[in-house]
Write a protein that holds these residues in place. Structure first.
Motif, PDB file in Angstrom:
ATOM      1  N   HIS A 107     -12.072  17.571  62.724  1.00 53.64           N
ATOM      2  CA  HIS A 107     -11.692  16.311  63.883  1.00 53.64           C
ATOM      3  C   HIS A 107     -12.979  15.643  63.868  1.00 53.64           C
ATOM      4  N   GLU A 108     -14.329  16.534  63.467  1.00 55.54           N
ATOM      5  CA  GLU A 108     -15.630  15.378  62.952  1.00 55.54           C
ATOM      6  C   GLU A 108     -15.460  14.424  62.146  1.00 55.54           C
ATOM      7  N   GLU A 109     -14.819  14.814  60.740  1.00 57.86           N
ATOM      8  CA  GLU A 109     -14.477  14.321  59.761  1.00 57.86           C
ATOM      9  C   GLU A 109     -13.257  13.363  59.645  1.00 57.86           C
ATOM     10  N   TRP A 110     -12.119  13.867  59.812  1.00 55.69           N
ATOM     11  CA  TRP A 110     -10.890  13.315  59.748  1.00 55.69           C
ATOM     12  C   TRP A 110      -9.864  13.900  59.138  1.00 55.69           C
ATOM     13  N   HIS A 111     -10.671  14.987  57.783  1.00 60.67           N
ATOM     14  CA  HIS A 111      -9.643  15.751  57.206  1.00 60.67           C
ATOM     15  C   HIS A 111      -9.062  16.553  57.761  1.00 60.67           C
ATOM     16  N   GLY A 112      -6.912  16.875  56.704  1.00 64.06           N
ATOM     17  CA  GLY A 112      -6.343  17.517  56.829  1.00 64.06           C
ATOM     18  C   GLY A 112      -6.622  18.173  55.959  1.00 64.06           C
ATOM     19  N   ALA A 113      -5.408  19.126  55.657  1.00 64.10           N
ATOM     20  CA  ALA A 113      -5.421  20.708  54.172  1.00 64.10           C
ATOM     21  C   ALA A 113      -6.148  20.002  52.647  1.00 64.10           C
ATOM     22  N   ILE A 114      -5.834  18.578  52.807  1.00 61.53           N
ATOM     23  CA  ILE A 114      -5.984  17.864  51.345  1.00 61.53           C
ATOM     24  C   ILE A 114      -5.389  16.589  51.631  1.00 61.53           C
ATOM     25  N   SER A 115      -6.010  15.655  50.933  1.00 59.08           N
ATOM     26  CA  SER A 115      -5.363  13.858  50.698  1.00 59.08           C
ATOM     27  C   SER A 115      -4.549  13.910  50.676  1.00 59.08           C
ATOM     28  N   HIS A 116      -3.177  13.656  51.318  1.00 63.03           N
ATOM     29  CA  HIS A 116      -2.056  13.238  50.394  1.00 63.03           C
ATOM     30  C   HIS A 116      -2.213  11.300  50.136  1.00 63.03           C
ATOM     31  N   LYS A 117      -2.888  10.929  50.519  1.00 63.92           N
ATOM     32  CA  LYS A 117      -2.994   9.859  49.295  1.00 63.92           C
ATOM     33  C   LYS A 117      -3.809   9.568  48.523  1.00 63.92           C
ATOM     34  N   ALA A 118      -4.575  10.418  47.821  1.00 62.40           N
ATOM     35  CA  ALA A 118      -5.456  10.910  46.787  1.00 62.40           C
ATOM     36  C   ALA A 118      -4.085  11.459  45.877  1.00 62.40           C
ATOM     37  N   VAL A 119      -3.287  12.345  46.932  1.00 59.98           N
ATOM     38  CA  VAL A 119      -2.867  13.414  45.646  1.00 59.98           C
ATOM     39  C   VAL A 119      -1.273  12.636  45.497  1.00 59.98           C
ATOM     40  N   ALA A 120      -1.736  11.245  45.632  1.00 63.77           N
ATOM     41  CA  ALA A 120      -0.358  10.302  45.604  1.00 63.77           C
ATOM     42  C   ALA A 120      -0.874   9.135  44.984  1.00 63.77           C
ATOM     43  N   ARG A 121      -1.965   8.814  44.515  1.00 63.08           N
ATOM     44  CA  ARG A 121      -2.492   7.628  44.057  1.00 63.08           C
ATOM     45  C   ARG A 121      -2.540   8.461  42.209  1.00 63.08           C
ATOM     46  N   ILE A 122      -3.455   9.957  42.470  1.00 58.82           N
ATOM     47  CA  ILE A 122      -3.070  10.719  41.270  1.00 58.82           C
ATOM     48  C   ILE A 122      -2.207  10.462  40.660  1.00 58.82           C
ATOM     49  N   ALA A 123      -0.877  10.820  41.061  1.00 63.76           N
ATOM     50  CA  ALA A 123       0.195  10.876  40.914  1.00 63.76           C
ATOM     51  C   ALA A 123       1.285  10.203  40.612  1.00 63.76           C
ATOM     52  N   GLY A 124       1.061   8.808  39.857  1.00 62.88           N
ATOM     53  CA  GLY A 124       1.584   7.707  40.287  1.00 62.88           C
ATOM     54  C   GLY A 124       2.130   6.585  41.164  1.00 62.88           C
ATOM     55  N   LEU A 125       2.084   6.559  41.975  1.00 60.83           N
ATOM     56  CA  LEU A 125       2.929   6.831  43.366  1.00 60.83           C
ATOM     57  C   LEU A 125       2.197   4.768  43.415  1.00 60.83           C
TER      58      LEU A 125
END
Length: 233
Positions: A107-125
């Motif tokens: 809650h300090e850096e506003w991160h989850g377990a992993i960035s869904h946005k980054a995964v989606a970009r790399i996965a071509g969505l």
């Protein structure tokens, strides 16, 4: 039919609108919580579910109760799809882990377990827009995302090129004045390249979070004005 296509078909039958796959080696630079989150897995499955376009028609310069409710509902549906997908992968003999669609752990850096946005970009969505959000050709940023990690032997998809060009709509509309109007060929190395992130967070936590019947850290203005996803599909 190849197993990857069968899995994608299954997920779409369960409610996914877009599905992409990447291998975990491509995610090695991403921050994860815990640090070894990716170590048992070989692939990541990115799932997108669109938010009905008309919800954004009522957003002017702040989130609405209608958008807040829809946002939460789509996150819930995504978690269900990811859970069912993980169960299917496990029943087929593969290790799998669904990562919650909208969970903040740091809650300090506003991160989850992993960035869904980054995964989606790399996965071509889609590509990373000037607003830091994933922009899909089909629905713009009017989507929510979830990820399944697995060791299934899946075929990977390729990233797609950034298509923002000289468009400044999100920059001009941002109620926090946080978007810097800087393009990237692939992705921003840090949030600060694209956003004055502190301005965005302050607007969400200091104002929008306290609006009547609005829950969560949401805005929706830059999503509404993006020309991608403006057509009915």
């Amino acid at each position: 039919m190849e197993y990857t296509e069968k899995l994608k078909e299954y997920l779409k039958k369960e409610g996914a609108d877009l599905v992409g796959v990447t291998d975990v080696h491509s995610l090695s630079e991403l921050k994860t919580i815990p640090d070894n989150l990716l170590s048992p897995f070989t692939h990541a499955v990115s799932i997108a579910m669109r938010i009905p376009r008309a919800v954004f028609d009522f957003i002017i310069d702040q989130p609405t109760p209608l958008y807040s409710s829809m946002y939460q509902n789509v996150n819930r549906l995504l978690d269900e799809v990811a859970y069912k997908g993980a169960k299917k992968l496990q029943s087929d003999g593969y290790l799998s882990l669904p990562i919650p669609a909208s969970q903040i752990i740091d809650h300090e850096e506003w991160h989850g377990a992993i960035s869904h946005k980054a995964v989606a970009r790399i996965a071509g969505l889609g590509w990373q827009g000037k607003n830091l959000l994933l922009i899909t050709p089909e629905y713009g940023s009017k989507v929510r995302l979830v990820t399944i990690l697995t060791n299934a032997p899946l075929s990977v998809d390729s990233p797609i090129a950034n298509r923002c060009g000289k468009c400044r709509k999100c920059t001009e509309a941002c109620p926090a004045g946080a978007i810097k109007d800087r393009s990237t060929k692939d992705y921003y190395k840090s949030r600060d390249e694209a956003l004055d992130f502190s301005k965005c967070v302050l607007k969400l936590t200091g104002e929008f979070q306290h609006l009547p019947n609005v829950s969560g850290l949401i805005c929706g203005v830059c999503i509404k004005v993006c020309p991608w996803g403006s057509k009915l599909r």
